[in-house]
Design a protein around this motif. Structure first.
Motif, PDB file in Angstrom:
ATOM      1  N   THR A  50      99.480 -47.905 -30.205  1.00  0.00           N
ATOM      2  CA  THR A  50      98.573 -47.657 -29.346  1.00  0.00           C
ATOM      3  C   THR A  50      98.596 -46.083 -29.204  1.00  0.00           C
ATOM      4  OG1 THR A  50      99.689 -47.865 -27.277  1.00  0.00           O
ATOM      5  CG2 THR A  50      98.492 -49.705 -27.973  1.00  0.00           C
ATOM      6  N   ILE A  51      97.096 -45.366 -28.732  1.00  0.00           N
ATOM      7  CA  ILE A  51      96.875 -44.116 -28.355  1.00  0.00           C
ATOM      8  C   ILE A  51      95.851 -43.804 -27.444  1.00  0.00           C
ATOM      9  CG2 ILE A  51      95.320 -43.764 -30.406  1.00  0.00           C
ATOM     10  CD1 ILE A  51      96.597 -41.029 -30.871  1.00  0.00           C
ATOM     11  N   SER A  52      96.101 -43.174 -26.491  1.00  0.00           N
ATOM     12  CA  SER A  52      95.288 -42.816 -25.297  1.00  0.00           C
ATOM     13  C   SER A  52      94.534 -41.634 -25.738  1.00  0.00           C
ATOM     14  CB  SER A  52      96.143 -42.446 -24.120  1.00  0.00           C
ATOM     15  OG  SER A  52      95.253 -42.287 -23.102  1.00  0.00           O
ATOM     16  N   SER A  53      93.195 -41.708 -25.297  1.00  0.00           N
ATOM     17  CA  SER A  53      92.302 -40.624 -25.192  1.00  0.00           C
ATOM     18  C   SER A  53      92.893 -39.400 -24.466  1.00  0.00           C
ATOM     19  CB  SER A  53      90.721 -40.958 -24.644  1.00  0.00           C
ATOM     20  OG  SER A  53      90.868 -41.363 -23.165  1.00  0.00           O
ATOM     21  N   ARG A  54      93.622 -39.448 -23.441  1.00  0.00           N
ATOM     22  CA  ARG A  54      94.042 -38.499 -22.642  1.00  0.00           C
ATOM     23  C   ARG A  54      95.312 -38.119 -23.117  1.00  0.00           C
ATOM     24  NH1 ARG A  54      93.996 -39.623 -16.121  1.00  0.00           N
ATOM     25  NH2 ARG A  54      95.077 -37.546 -16.334  1.00  0.00           N
ATOM     26  N   ASN A  55      95.628 -36.736 -23.634  1.00  0.00           N
ATOM     27  CA  ASN A  55      96.831 -36.346 -24.051  1.00  0.00           C
ATOM     28  C   ASN A  55      97.485 -35.336 -22.909  1.00  0.00           C
ATOM     29  OD1 ASN A  55      95.018 -34.221 -24.048  1.00  0.00           O
ATOM     30  ND2 ASN A  55      94.948 -33.730 -26.324  1.00  0.00           N
ATOM     31  N   ASP A  56      97.081 -35.408 -21.559  1.00  0.00           N
ATOM     32  CA  ASP A  56      97.571 -34.565 -20.481  1.00  0.00           C
ATOM     33  C   ASP A  56      98.487 -35.344 -19.647  1.00  0.00           C
ATOM     34  OD1 ASP A  56      95.220 -34.803 -18.061  1.00  0.00           O
ATOM     35  OD2 ASP A  56      95.647 -36.172 -19.507  1.00  0.00           O
ATOM     36  N   VAL A  57      99.017 -36.725 -20.223  1.00  0.00           N
ATOM     37  CA  VAL A  57      99.848 -37.465 -19.293  1.00  0.00           C
ATOM     38  C   VAL A  57     101.170 -37.810 -20.266  1.00  0.00           C
ATOM     39  CG1 VAL A  57      98.025 -38.607 -18.180  1.00  0.00           C
ATOM     40  CG2 VAL A  57      98.645 -39.623 -20.513  1.00  0.00           C
ATOM     41  N   GLY A  58     101.662 -36.861 -20.825  1.00  0.00           N
ATOM     42  CA  GLY A  58     102.957 -36.977 -21.553  1.00  0.00           C
ATOM     43  C   GLY A  58     102.532 -37.656 -23.082  1.00  0.00           C
ATOM     44  N   ASP A  59     103.358 -38.585 -23.474  1.00  0.00           N
ATOM     45  CA  ASP A  59     103.348 -39.204 -24.876  1.00  0.00           C
ATOM     46  C   ASP A  59     102.312 -40.133 -24.837  1.00  0.00           C
ATOM     47  OD1 ASP A  59     105.521 -41.030 -27.264  1.00  0.00           O
ATOM     48  OD2 ASP A  59     103.473 -40.258 -27.301  1.00  0.00           O
ATOM     49  N   ASP A  60     101.186 -39.849 -25.544  1.00  0.00           N
ATOM     50  CA  ASP A  60     100.015 -40.795 -25.527  1.00  0.00           C
ATOM     51  C   ASP A  60     100.031 -41.642 -26.620  1.00  0.00           C
ATOM     52  OD1 ASP A  60      97.684 -38.517 -27.305  1.00  0.00           O
ATOM     53  OD2 ASP A  60      99.748 -39.029 -27.540  1.00  0.00           O
ATOM     54  N   THR A  61     101.182 -42.003 -27.243  1.00  0.00           N
ATOM     55  CA  THR A  61     101.159 -43.001 -28.064  1.00  0.00           C
ATOM     56  C   THR A  61     102.268 -43.858 -27.817  1.00  0.00           C
ATOM     57  OG1 THR A  61     102.603 -41.796 -29.717  1.00  0.00           O
ATOM     58  CG2 THR A  61     100.372 -41.515 -29.719  1.00  0.00           C
ATOM     59  N   ALA A  62     102.376 -45.232 -28.480  1.00  0.00           N
ATOM     60  CA  ALA A  62     103.284 -46.066 -28.211  1.00  0.00           C
ATOM     61  C   ALA A  62     103.487 -47.196 -29.526  1.00  0.00           C
ATOM     62  CB  ALA A  62     103.094 -46.806 -26.870  1.00  0.00           C
ATOM     63  N   TYR A  63     104.359 -47.518 -29.817  1.00  0.00           N
ATOM     64  CA  TYR A  63     104.598 -48.385 -31.095  1.00  0.00           C
ATOM     65  C   TYR A  63     105.409 -49.753 -30.832  1.00  0.00           C
ATOM     66  CZ  TYR A  63     103.102 -44.172 -33.375  1.00  0.00           C
ATOM     67  OH  TYR A  63     102.609 -43.014 -33.885  1.00  0.00           O
ATOM     68  N   GLY A  64     105.049 -50.666 -31.633  1.00  0.00           N
ATOM     69  CA  GLY A  64     105.741 -51.867 -31.603  1.00  0.00           C
ATOM     70  C   GLY A  64     107.047 -51.608 -32.321  1.00  0.00           C
ATOM     71  N   TYR A  65     107.943 -52.921 -31.828  1.00  0.00           N
ATOM     72  CA  TYR A  65     109.211 -52.929 -32.271  1.00  0.00           C
ATOM     73  C   TYR A  65     109.287 -52.828 -34.013  1.00  0.00           C
ATOM     74  CZ  TYR A  65     114.026 -54.202 -33.156  1.00  0.00           C
ATOM     75  OH  TYR A  65     115.380 -54.491 -33.379  1.00  0.00           O
ATOM     76  N   GLY A  66     110.292 -51.771 -34.513  1.00  0.00           N
ATOM     77  CA  GLY A  66     110.353 -51.688 -35.853  1.00  0.00           C
ATOM     78  C   GLY A  66     109.277 -50.917 -36.418  1.00  0.00           C
ATOM     79  N   ILE A  67     108.308 -50.190 -35.782  1.00  0.00           N
ATOM     80  CA  ILE A  67     107.338 -49.565 -36.156  1.00  0.00           C
ATOM     81  C   ILE A  67     107.379 -47.931 -36.104  1.00  0.00           C
ATOM     82  CG2 ILE A  67     104.859 -49.040 -36.097  1.00  0.00           C
ATOM     83  CD1 ILE A  67     105.431 -51.931 -37.071  1.00  0.00           C
ATOM     84  N   ARG A  68     107.831 -47.638 -35.005  1.00  0.00           N
ATOM     85  CA  ARG A  68     107.996 -45.991 -34.869  1.00  0.00           C
ATOM     86  C   ARG A  68     108.874 -45.470 -35.796  1.00  0.00           C
ATOM     87  NH1 ARG A  68     107.424 -42.499 -30.582  1.00  0.00           N
ATOM     88  NH2 ARG A  68     106.877 -44.269 -29.270  1.00  0.00           N
ATOM     89  N   GLY A  69     108.396 -44.327 -36.370  1.00  0.00           N
ATOM     90  CA  GLY A  69     109.344 -43.585 -37.519  1.00  0.00           C
ATOM     91  C   GLY A  69     108.758 -44.009 -38.928  1.00  0.00           C
ATOM     92  N   ARG A  70     107.869 -44.971 -39.060  1.00  0.00           N
ATOM     93  CA  ARG A  70     107.325 -45.375 -40.246  1.00  0.00           C
ATOM     94  C   ARG A  70     105.946 -45.285 -40.331  1.00  0.00           C
ATOM     95  NH1 ARG A  70     107.533 -50.340 -42.462  1.00  0.00           N
ATOM     96  NH2 ARG A  70     107.608 -51.567 -40.420  1.00  0.00           N
TER      97      ARG A  70
END
Length: 127
Positions: A50-70
């Motif tokens: 997921t990614i938020s339209s706001r980038n002024d609230v810290g990390d605006d992205t999140a990933y499912g398990y085993g997804i981040r880094g790939r």
């Protein structure tokens, strides 16, 4: 009216890469969250990123398990496109991939929070 159109699916070998894109339209405000989900036959939809339209609230992205880094999700607001760069693909990544949107900058990991969906694009990874 909200429209989400995915493109870029296809086939790849394990270890390879694919890039998915989702062109979105139907709203003019800057208060939304874009997401990629995936679904295998007989299963529910799993949050990929997921990614938020706001980038002024810290990390605006999140990933499912085993997804981040790939996988990497990115948002081009000027072009109204959200991309999903998928590297180091595994056969377990084989699924139908969906783009989704909600009209709030807060992102959630559950499909019920997203009222708008694209038609999906198939990704098949062979070993």
């Amino acid at each position: 009216q909200v429209h989400l159109v995915e493109s870029g699916g296809g086939s790849a070998q394990a270890g390879g890469s694919l890039r998915l894109s989702c062109e979105f339209s139907g709203w003019a405000h800057d208060n939304y969250c874009m997401a990629w989900f995936r679904q295998i036959p007989g299963g529910g939809r799993e949050r990929v990123a997921t990614i938020s339209s706001r980038n002024d609230v810290g990390d605006d992205t999140a990933y499912g398990y085993g997804i981040r880094g790939r996988f990497t999700i990115s948002l081009d607001k000027s072009k109204h496109i959200v991309n999903l760069q998928m590297n180091s693909l595994k056969p377990g990544d084989t699924a139908m991939y969906y783009c989704a949107a909600r009209m709030n900058w807060l992102c959630y990991s559950t499909e019920d929070e997203y009222p708008y969906w694209g038609q999906g694009t198939q990704v098949t990874v062979s070993s």
